[in-house]
Scaffold this active site. Structure first.
Site, PDB file in Angstrom:
ATOM      1  N   GLU A  48      32.267  63.544  15.156  1.00 30.71           N
ATOM      2  CA  GLU A  48      31.451  63.161  16.316  1.00 30.71           C
ATOM      3  C   GLU A  48      30.899  61.769  16.096  1.00 30.71           C
ATOM      4  O   GLU A  48      31.047  61.190  15.008  1.00 30.71           O
ATOM      5  CB  GLU A  48      30.333  64.197  16.520  1.00 30.71           C
ATOM      6  CG  GLU A  48      30.880  65.556  16.904  1.00 30.71           C
ATOM      7  CD  GLU A  48      29.826  66.624  17.071  1.00 30.71           C
ATOM      8  OE1 GLU A  48      28.641  66.288  17.122  1.00 30.71           O
ATOM      9  OE2 GLU A  48      30.212  67.789  17.126  1.00 30.71           O
TER      10      GLU A  48
ATOM     11  N   HIS B 212      21.949  62.783  25.528  1.00 28.72           N
ATOM     12  CA  HIS B 212      23.363  62.980  25.211  1.00 28.72           C
ATOM     13  C   HIS B 212      24.152  62.152  26.210  1.00 28.72           C
ATOM     14  O   HIS B 212      23.913  62.244  27.417  1.00 28.72           O
ATOM     15  CB  HIS B 212      23.747  64.459  25.313  1.00 28.72           C
ATOM     16  CG  HIS B 212      25.042  64.769  24.624  1.00 28.72           C
ATOM     17  ND1 HIS B 212      26.248  64.344  25.125  1.00 28.72           N
ATOM     18  CD2 HIS B 212      25.321  65.422  23.478  1.00 28.72           C
ATOM     19  CE1 HIS B 212      27.215  64.746  24.304  1.00 28.72           C
ATOM     20  NE2 HIS B 212      26.681  65.400  23.296  1.00 28.72           N
TER      21      HIS B 212
ATOM     22  N   ARG C 147      24.882  57.988  19.288  1.00 26.17           N
ATOM     23  CA  ARG C 147      24.486  58.371  20.643  1.00 26.17           C
ATOM     24  C   ARG C 147      23.572  57.399  21.354  1.00 26.17           C
ATOM     25  O   ARG C 147      23.664  57.225  22.566  1.00 26.17           O
ATOM     26  CB  ARG C 147      23.758  59.708  20.579  1.00 26.17           C
ATOM     27  CG  ARG C 147      24.712  60.811  20.590  1.00 26.17           C
ATOM     28  CD  ARG C 147      24.037  62.093  20.710  1.00 26.17           C
ATOM     29  NE  ARG C 147      25.057  63.051  20.323  1.00 26.17           N
ATOM     30  CZ  ARG C 147      24.834  64.290  20.019  1.00 26.17           C
ATOM     31  NH1 ARG C 147      23.603  64.744  20.042  1.00 26.17           N
ATOM     32  NH2 ARG C 147      25.812  65.076  19.706  1.00 26.17           N
TER      33      ARG C 147
ATOM     34  N   HIS D 124      18.452  65.503  25.713  1.00 20.60           N
ATOM     35  CA  HIS D 124      19.194  66.464  24.894  1.00 20.60           C
ATOM     36  C   HIS D 124      18.418  66.939  23.664  1.00 20.60           C
ATOM     37  O   HIS D 124      18.453  68.117  23.326  1.00 20.60           O
ATOM     38  CB  HIS D 124      20.496  65.794  24.460  1.00 20.60           C
ATOM     39  CG  HIS D 124      21.418  66.643  23.648  1.00 20.60           C
ATOM     40  ND1 HIS D 124      21.936  67.836  24.120  1.00 20.60           N
ATOM     41  CD2 HIS D 124      21.920  66.492  22.400  1.00 20.60           C
ATOM     42  CE1 HIS D 124      22.734  68.358  23.193  1.00 20.60           C
ATOM     43  NE2 HIS D 124      22.721  67.574  22.133  1.00 20.60           N
TER      44      HIS D 124
ATOM     45  N   ARG E 244      18.913  61.061  15.935  1.00 15.62           N
ATOM     46  CA  ARG E 244      19.602  62.111  15.173  1.00 15.62           C
ATOM     47  C   ARG E 244      21.116  61.905  15.183  1.00 15.62           C
ATOM     48  O   ARG E 244      21.716  61.657  16.243  1.00 15.62           O
ATOM     49  CB  ARG E 244      19.282  63.465  15.795  1.00 15.62           C
ATOM     50  CG  ARG E 244      19.936  64.644  15.120  1.00 15.62           C
ATOM     51  CD  ARG E 244      19.584  65.903  15.866  1.00 15.62           C
ATOM     52  NE  ARG E 244      20.129  65.867  17.205  1.00 15.62           N
ATOM     53  CZ  ARG E 244      21.212  66.532  17.597  1.00 15.62           C
ATOM     54  NH1 ARG E 244      21.874  67.296  16.753  1.00 15.62           N
ATOM     55  NH2 ARG E 244      21.636  66.448  18.831  1.00 15.62           N
TER      56      ARG E 244
HETATM   57  C1  SIN Z   1      27.694  68.060  21.019  1.00 22.06           C
HETATM   58  O1  SIN Z   1      28.471  68.988  20.860  1.00 22.06           O
HETATM   59  O2  SIN Z   1      28.033  66.970  21.466  1.00 22.06           O
HETATM   60  C2  SIN Z   1      26.259  68.273  20.681  1.00 22.06           C
HETATM   61  C3  SIN Z   1      26.073  68.372  19.240  1.00 22.06           C
HETATM   62  C4  SIN Z   1      24.711  67.951  18.874  1.00 22.06           C
HETATM   63  O3  SIN Z   1      23.899  67.619  19.739  1.00 22.06           O
HETATM   64  O4  SIN Z   1      24.443  67.884  17.674  1.00 22.06           O
END
Ligand code: SIN
Length: 529
Positions: free
Chosen positions: A113, A241, A288, A349, A384
């Protein structure tokens, strides 16, 4: 009515349940949850749980990625400890029956991610949180020492203030004796006395109009600890998010997991052009805060409400096997993600700040712990790193359990706590006073305290919030308590903290971006070469 338990746990997500299971071998546990036990933010976590599994990944790389995302405000010792202890906690989850996806060769199938330099996110398709919640609840339900009070709303923690003693933020021996809890089915307020209390109530996404958080995320734990004069920190750092499914008025906004970008999906504008290269070398997989700000800027320039995530080139097989939830959800509103781009927009988020705790999850109030999104441990700093929250909950709930067990036998139940005083209150028959104020609050926070802030916007927000704060306190004082008035009050309390903390920060950093404040240059970190 009064009830006594050894351990009181408020909240039934991963933080509360994992703590409860550890302390339950030593005494009676009562878990209080304001909805059904599985109505938690944990259940909505799609992407997964970050942990170091195989080379070339290493603890040092995970620590470094976390510190970079946190923009210098993480506590490095806490990050180090959490990352290194996460492997044992995850092994424990697996031994309890949590099923993470594996490759045909039998290795864990790790995803990637934003902000992660390696593949390290364990997942259960795109429904990781739901899998964890299900397994933990199965263990909770059969444990003879655990009682779950569903549909019970915790109003306030009990301290010596309720014995008539004066306490303020400078009092260094505030003690928690339990909590006042509203039984939603009878409207009775129960006094639950406990030797130790764990607050695991999650975040406060519902302070904003569009959020990926479930309706229960109303900042209850943070507000009640702050009212009890406990220490709260870092409230200005609200994570948006970048990619929630744009589907006007749907609550909560459906999350399009970042793992989809980790698998190669790309952000595009309406014409199908990529744009992230203008903002960051890591493009769609930048941390993010950067991606959300880039999208916000593109939307402001184009005047549109959403952009697109293009996952078509990943192919039907990958999309259906790895992202069945996203596929089914989009199809349910007429979008076939194997053939069409997904309309996306940012949504509130995750709250990176919260109740300040030490390395054992201890708050500034004695015998009161906090874990999960409501806690500020030092792990996330100003932003985060994706999928770092479930592991933080596991590590801090475990450490809180160890601390609790080392001392609870010496703690005496306090005598003389009065029942909740409802004298002079009347039933509020005008729900509009609550629903309209909530809409006003969400509109203030979304317009003035969102992804990009300014001094004027924050002042506007503060001035308007003061009005609804006073009106709601007055209504609260004269109303027979209901969940809705308590939630509204908590959201107002938490929003007040977000604005106040944002006004006090005189720099732009991480998730707090103020166009009137210079961005503070990140100091050279030990790993910059
Ligand atoms: C996501 O699946 O994008 C969210 C995961 C997260 O917020 O840690």
């Amino acid at each position: 009515m009064q009830k006594r338990v050894d351990f009181l746990v408020v909240g039934s997500g991963i933080a509360g349940l994992s703590y409860a299971l550890e302390v339950a071998a030593y005494g009676k546990v009562c878990i209080v949850t304001k909805s059904t036990a599985d109505d938690t933010a944990t259940r909505y976590a799609q992407g997964g749980i970050a942990t170091v599994m195989y080379t070339p990944d290493s603890y040092e790389k995970h620590i470094r990625d976390t510190l970079i995302a946190g923009d210098d405000l993480c506590n490095e010792a806490i990050v180090r400890m959490t990352v290194m202890e996460s492997s044992d906690r995850i092994k424990q989850l697996i031994s309890m029956g949590v099923n993470f996806d594996k490759t045909p060769a039998g290795l864990f199938d790790l995803s990637k991610e934003g902000g992660h330099s390696e593949y390290r996110v364990l997942h259960h398709k795109d429904q990781t949180g739901a899998e964890i919640e299900k397994v933990l609840l199965e263990h909770i339900r059969i444990h003879p020492n655990i009682t779950v009070l569903e549909n019970h709303f915790t109003i306030d923690v009990i301290t010596q203030h309720h014995l008539g003693e004066y306490v303020d933020r400078k009092t260094d021996d505030i003690q928690c004796f339990g909590a006042y809890v509203l039984d939603k089915s009878t409207n009775d307020i129960i006094t639950i006395l406990a030797k130790s209390t764990m607050i695991a109530t999650g975040g406060a996404g519902n302070a904003y109009s569009v959020t990926t958080n479930p309706g229960i995320a109303t900042g209850d734990g943070i507000a009640m600890v702050y009212r009890a004069k406990g220490t709260v920190e870092n409230m200005e750092f609200i994570q948006f998010h970048p990619t929630s499914l744009f589907n006007a008025n749907e609550k909560p906004a459906f999350l399009i997991t970042e793992a989809l970008r980790g698998s190669g999906a790309v952000l595009k504008d309406r014409k199908g052009n990529t744009f992230m290269e203008k903002y960051d070398d890591r493009k769609s997989l930048a941390p993010r805060d950067i991606v959300a700000r880039a999208i916000d800027n593109e939307l402001k320039l184009s005047g549109e409400d959403f952009l697109f995530l293009d996952a078509r080139h990943l192919g039907k097989e990958i999309l259906l096997s790895h992202f069945p939830g996203v596929y089914a959800k989009c199809l349910s509103i007429g979008i076939d993600i194997t053939k069409e781009m997904i309309p996306v927009a940012p949504a509130a988020h995750y709250l990176c700040g919260g109740v300040k705790v030490d390395e054992f999850g201890k708050t500034s109030i004695l015998n009161l712990y906090a874990s999960g999104e409501c806690a500020s441990t030092g792990m996330h700093g100003a932003n985060r790193l994706a999928s770092n929250s479930l592991l933080e909950s596991l590590v801090f709930s475990h450490r809180s359990a160890l601390d609790t067990l080392s001392k609870f036998e010496k703690i005496e139940f306090v005598e003389g706590i009065p029942d909740w005083n409802a004298e002079g209150t009347v039933l509020n028959e005008e729900m509009v006073l609550i629903t309209q104020t909530l809409k006003e609050l969400q509109s203030i926070m979304t317009s003035y305290v969102g992804i990009v802030r300014s001094n004027l916007r924050l002042k506007r927000a503060a001035d308007r919030l003061n009005i609804i704060f006073d009106e709601t306190e007055e209504l609260f004082d004269k109303s027979v308590l209901t969940e809705k008035i308590c939630e509204l009050r908590n959201l107002i309390n938490v929003s007040w903290m977000i604005i106040r903390w944002a006004q006090q920060r005189t720099e732009s950093r991480g998730l707090h971006y103020n166009i009137d404040c210079l961005r503070t240059t990140r100091k050279k970190l030990f790993f910059d070469s």
